[in-house]
Design a protein around this motif. Structure first.
Motif, PDB file in Angstrom:
ATOM      1  N   HIS A  76       0.856  -1.178   0.000  1.00  0.00           N
ATOM      2  CA  HIS A  76       0.000   0.000   0.000  1.00  0.00           C
ATOM      3  C   HIS A  76       0.895   1.231   0.000  1.00  0.00           C
ATOM      4  O   HIS A  76       1.939   1.246   0.642  1.00  0.00           O
ATOM      5  CB  HIS A  76      -0.862  -0.029   1.273  1.00  0.00           C
ATOM      6  CG  HIS A  76      -1.979   0.984   1.300  1.00  0.00           C
ATOM      7  ND1 HIS A  76      -1.771   2.311   1.577  1.00  0.00           N
ATOM      8  CD2 HIS A  76      -3.316   0.844   1.105  1.00  0.00           C
ATOM      9  CE1 HIS A  76      -2.933   2.942   1.566  1.00  0.00           C
ATOM     10  NE2 HIS A  76      -3.890   2.076   1.275  1.00  0.00           N
ATOM     11  N   ALA A  77       0.508   2.276  -0.728  1.00  0.00           N
ATOM     12  CA  ALA A  77       1.312   3.497  -0.806  1.00  0.00           C
ATOM     13  C   ALA A  77       1.395   4.217   0.533  1.00  0.00           C
ATOM     14  O   ALA A  77       2.276   5.047   0.737  1.00  0.00           O
ATOM     15  CB  ALA A  77       0.736   4.448  -1.866  1.00  0.00           C
ATOM     16  N   GLY A  78       0.492   3.885   1.459  1.00  0.00           N
ATOM     17  CA  GLY A  78       0.458   4.578   2.737  1.00  0.00           C
ATOM     18  C   GLY A  78       1.419   4.052   3.774  1.00  0.00           C
ATOM     19  O   GLY A  78       1.469   4.576   4.883  1.00  0.00           O
ATOM     20  N   SER A  79       2.173   2.990   3.481  1.00  0.00           N
ATOM     21  CA  SER A  79       3.185   2.486   4.405  1.00  0.00           C
ATOM     22  C   SER A  79       2.590   2.253   5.788  1.00  0.00           C
ATOM     23  O   SER A  79       1.652   1.480   5.938  1.00  0.00           O
ATOM     24  CB  SER A  79       4.372   3.447   4.456  1.00  0.00           C
ATOM     25  OG  SER A  79       5.398   2.996   5.296  1.00  0.00           O
ATOM     26  N   VAL A  80       3.121   2.907   6.830  1.00  0.00           N
ATOM     27  CA  VAL A  80       2.684   2.627   8.192  1.00  0.00           C
ATOM     28  C   VAL A  80       1.211   2.939   8.406  1.00  0.00           C
ATOM     29  O   VAL A  80       0.566   2.350   9.275  1.00  0.00           O
ATOM     30  CB  VAL A  80       3.549   3.399   9.221  1.00  0.00           C
ATOM     31  CG1 VAL A  80       4.999   2.979   9.123  1.00  0.00           C
ATOM     32  CG2 VAL A  80       3.414   4.895   9.055  1.00  0.00           C
ATOM     33  N   LEU A 232       6.290   2.412  -1.766  1.00  0.00           N
ATOM     34  CA  LEU A 232       6.219   2.025  -3.176  1.00  0.00           C
ATOM     35  C   LEU A 232       5.510   0.687  -3.355  1.00  0.00           C
ATOM     36  O   LEU A 232       5.642   0.040  -4.381  1.00  0.00           O
ATOM     37  CB  LEU A 232       7.630   1.940  -3.774  1.00  0.00           C
ATOM     38  CG  LEU A 232       8.455   3.236  -3.741  1.00  0.00           C
ATOM     39  CD1 LEU A 232       9.830   3.002  -4.323  1.00  0.00           C
ATOM     40  CD2 LEU A 232       7.741   4.353  -4.481  1.00  0.00           C
ATOM     41  N   GLY A 233       4.748   0.274  -2.345  1.00  0.00           N
ATOM     42  CA  GLY A 233       4.074  -1.015  -2.402  1.00  0.00           C
ATOM     43  C   GLY A 233       3.106  -1.153  -3.556  1.00  0.00           C
ATOM     44  O   GLY A 233       2.834  -2.264  -4.019  1.00  0.00           O
ATOM     45  N   GLU A 234       2.548  -0.031  -4.028  1.00  0.00           N
ATOM     46  CA  GLU A 234       1.616  -0.082  -5.149  1.00  0.00           C
ATOM     47  C   GLU A 234       2.320   0.114  -6.488  1.00  0.00           C
ATOM     48  O   GLU A 234       1.679   0.067  -7.538  1.00  0.00           O
ATOM     49  CB  GLU A 234       0.520   0.980  -4.972  1.00  0.00           C
ATOM     50  CG  GLU A 234      -0.395   0.709  -3.794  1.00  0.00           C
ATOM     51  CD  GLU A 234      -1.480   1.772  -3.659  1.00  0.00           C
ATOM     52  OE1 GLU A 234      -1.759   2.465  -4.656  1.00  0.00           O
ATOM     53  OE2 GLU A 234      -2.038   1.926  -2.560  1.00  0.00           O
ATOM     54  N   GLY A 320       8.442  10.092  -0.671  1.00  0.00           N
ATOM     55  CA  GLY A 320       7.765   9.317   0.362  1.00  0.00           C
ATOM     56  C   GLY A 320       6.600  10.054   0.977  1.00  0.00           C
ATOM     57  O   GLY A 320       5.512   9.497   1.173  1.00  0.00           O
ATOM     58  N   ALA A 321       6.784  11.349   1.288  1.00  0.00           N
ATOM     59  CA  ALA A 321       5.716  12.135   1.918  1.00  0.00           C
ATOM     60  C   ALA A 321       4.534  12.310   0.978  1.00  0.00           C
ATOM     61  O   ALA A 321       3.372  12.247   1.401  1.00  0.00           O
ATOM     62  CB  ALA A 321       6.263  13.498   2.345  1.00  0.00           C
ATOM     63  N   SER A 322       4.808  12.536  -0.299  1.00  0.00           N
ATOM     64  CA  SER A 322       3.716  12.746  -1.247  1.00  0.00           C
ATOM     65  C   SER A 322       2.863  11.489  -1.388  1.00  0.00           C
ATOM     66  O   SER A 322       1.636  11.577  -1.525  1.00  0.00           O
ATOM     67  CB  SER A 322       4.266  13.168  -2.612  1.00  0.00           C
ATOM     68  OG  SER A 322       5.060  12.148  -3.184  1.00  0.00           O
ATOM     69  N   ARG A 323       3.471  10.323  -1.316  1.00  0.00           N
ATOM     70  CA  ARG A 323       2.697   9.088  -1.431  1.00  0.00           C
ATOM     71  C   ARG A 323       1.904   8.793  -0.161  1.00  0.00           C
ATOM     72  O   ARG A 323       0.806   8.250  -0.233  1.00  0.00           O
ATOM     73  CB  ARG A 323       3.635   7.923  -1.795  1.00  0.00           C
ATOM     74  CG  ARG A 323       3.915   7.904  -3.297  1.00  0.00           C
ATOM     75  CD  ARG A 323       5.278   7.439  -3.678  1.00  0.00           C
ATOM     76  NE  ARG A 323       5.448   7.444  -5.135  1.00  0.00           N
ATOM     77  CZ  ARG A 323       5.683   8.532  -5.862  1.00  0.00           C
ATOM     78  NH1 ARG A 323       5.772   9.711  -5.270  1.00  0.00           N
ATOM     79  NH2 ARG A 323       5.814   8.468  -7.175  1.00  0.00           N
TER      80      ARG A 323
END
Length: 499
Positions: A76-80, A232-234, A320-323
């Motif tokens: 997922h793009a949201g990570s944590v 970058l999971g997506e 990273g922040a933008s995603r």
């Protein structure tokens, strides 16, 4: 394992494992970090800077275990935000995601400031700008933010390739110089009769455990970013294979690299009081050592390399922040505003908001506190790291719940000692940076700003329960999970039907 089924905006799935590594390594910025971050540790830990970095490295490896397990299950793009939301509940996920977003934004200030510091130092060293004014670094800071924004809104494949190439070349040069310094130390041909000593891994008399763990914060600052590939999971072609590999590989590399390089740096300056003082005053640690042990031209190249590394890290922070902002916005209001994907498949609007936030933080520091680039570097670095430690705690708790409580993965039960040890080190580091509370100067504001940023998310999820429910439903749709009957317990992963 859950399979995303969302019909909402999706990012292009085109990245390889090496491009995921590129983002993590670039955000960790080993070239920049090795040149300036240890100076934040030396003020409290003295000659034991390598010991502080070793402790931080061990903690990061323990934390990486939780990220690896979660990335093997979710992408997922949201990570944590997604990891914690899917395991501890949507409200906790928002707090964790908002926390990591804040860390990346503050680290963007740190790295753009470092770009200005090293860039100005390089111009001064080669005689292009012999006597720059105190505000000179902010010119390069502005250039760095603008260029980072331009690269962020271009396809991530191009940006991450640039990051990995530039950082790799700079790290290679630093390793070569470190090897030369180490040979001269061992052979007894070092300047000022400095020699090889393992005393740099011992706390000097009079240094307390509390002081050592104050220095560990800058160790975490150096390692921070090892988890960036999770955003970058997506976009990874094989997310459940490539993202865990990128995270674990970056954490292992960082642990070895920072421990060895900081030890060489401290021995190169000298482990006595005079050497520790010179270490703390150096404008570029490896730049000065390169000039002393090899030649002045090496020092110039390393200083320039540190400036490029700092810019690469600034770019990675913005990516990273933008995603993260994209994922939070998409799950709150759909494909509108920051949750919209541009024609190139990147979260351009979210990137613009992130860049503006970084610029505003710098503007406030300069306008209201007469800050110089060195101040914005140290202040934002400490604030961002304190926020990051909280996000790491929540992520580790989420991993424990997924793996050892819900038993969603076939993992031996004894491995629970790994995330529990991570919680112990993270908790103690946070405690020692708040207790005893700083009573004067800028440090007294660091816990307040860090806590205030997290409090925004806590208040938001409490006063707007409808938003939390929408986020929970969005996580359920995007991650293939089902909400439990007791909504306070958060989402529960659906049975694995993927074979």
């Amino acid at each position: 394992m859950p399979t995303p089924t969302s019909s909402g905006p999706r990012l292009s799935r085109t990245l390889s494992v090496w491009q995921a590594v590129g983002l993590s390594v670039a955000l960790m910025a080993p070239s920049m970090a090795a040149n300036i971050n240890p100076q934040g540790t030396v003020t409290s830990a003295g000659r034991a800077v390598p010991l502080a970095f070793l402790l931080a490295g061990v903690a990061v490896l323990l934390v990486a275990y939780g990220f690896v397990r979660l990335c093997q299950y979710y992408h997922h793009a949201g990570s944590v935000y997604a990891f914690v939301g899917a395991t501890l509940g949507a409200r906790s996920g928002v707090v964790a995601g908002w926390g990591l977003l804040g860390t990346y934004i503050f680290y963007g200030v740190v790295t753009s400031s470092a770009t200005g510091i090293f860039g100005t130092a390089f111009l001064q060293e080669i005689g292009v700008w012999p006597h720059p004014p105190s505000w000179a670094p902010f010119i390069l800071v502005a250039v760095a933010l603008a260029l980072a924004l331009a690269l962020t809104i271009s396809p991530a494949k191009r940006g991450t390739t640039i990051l990995l190439s530039v950082e790799g070349a700079t790290v290679a040069l630093i390793l070569v110089v470190s090897a030369i310094i180490l040979v001269r130390l061992v052979s007894g041909s070092a300047p000022d009769d400095h020699g090889f000593t393992l005393s740099v891994f011992a706390v000097q008399p009079g240094t307390s455990t509390s002081a050592l763990f104050l220095g560990v914060v800058f160790g975490f600052l150096s390692f921070a970013g090892f988890e960036a590939a999770a955003t970058l999971g997506e976009e990874a072609a094989e997310p459940r294979r490539d993202i865990p590999r990128a995270i674990l590989g970056t954490a292992i590399f960082g642990g070895v690299y920072f421990t060895v390089v900081t030890a060489v740096e401290m021995m190169g300056f000298g482990a006595d009081a005079k050497g520790v003082a010179a270490f703390g005053k150096s404008p570029s640690l490896l730049g000065d050592l390169g000039s002393s042990y090899v030649g002045s031209w090496v020092g110039h190249i390393i200083t320039l390399g540190a400036a490029i590394s700092a810019f690469g890290c600034c770019l990675a922070c913005m990516v990273g922040a933008s995603r993260l902002l994209f994922a939070l916005s998409r799950d709150t209001s759909g494909g509108r505003g920051p949750g919209r994907v541009s024609r190139t498949g990147t979260p351009a609007i979210a990137a613009g908001i992130v860049a503006t936030g970084m610029a505003l933080i710098i503007a406030v520091c300069v306008a209201f506190f007469s800050a110089e680039a060195e101040d914005t570097f140290i202040w934002s670095g400490t604030i961002g790291t304190l926020i990051l430690l909280v996000a790491y705690v929540l992520t580790t708790l989420g991993a424990i719940r997924l793996v050892f409580v819900q038993r969603r993965m076939p993992v031996p039960m004894w491995q629970i000692v790994i995330p529990l040890a991570a919680l112990l080190i993270l908790g103690y580091t946070l405690y020692r940076n708040v207790i005893p509370y700083p009573s004067s100067g800028p440090p007294r504001w660091f816990p307040i700003v860090s806590g205030g940023w997290l409090l925004i998310a806590v208040v938001a999820v409490l006063v707007a329960p409808g938003v939390s429910r929408r986020l929970g439903r969005a996580l359920a749709e995007n991650e293939g999970i089902s909400l439990s009957e007791n909504t306070s317990a958060g989402p529960v992963a659906a049975p694995d039907t993927s074979g």
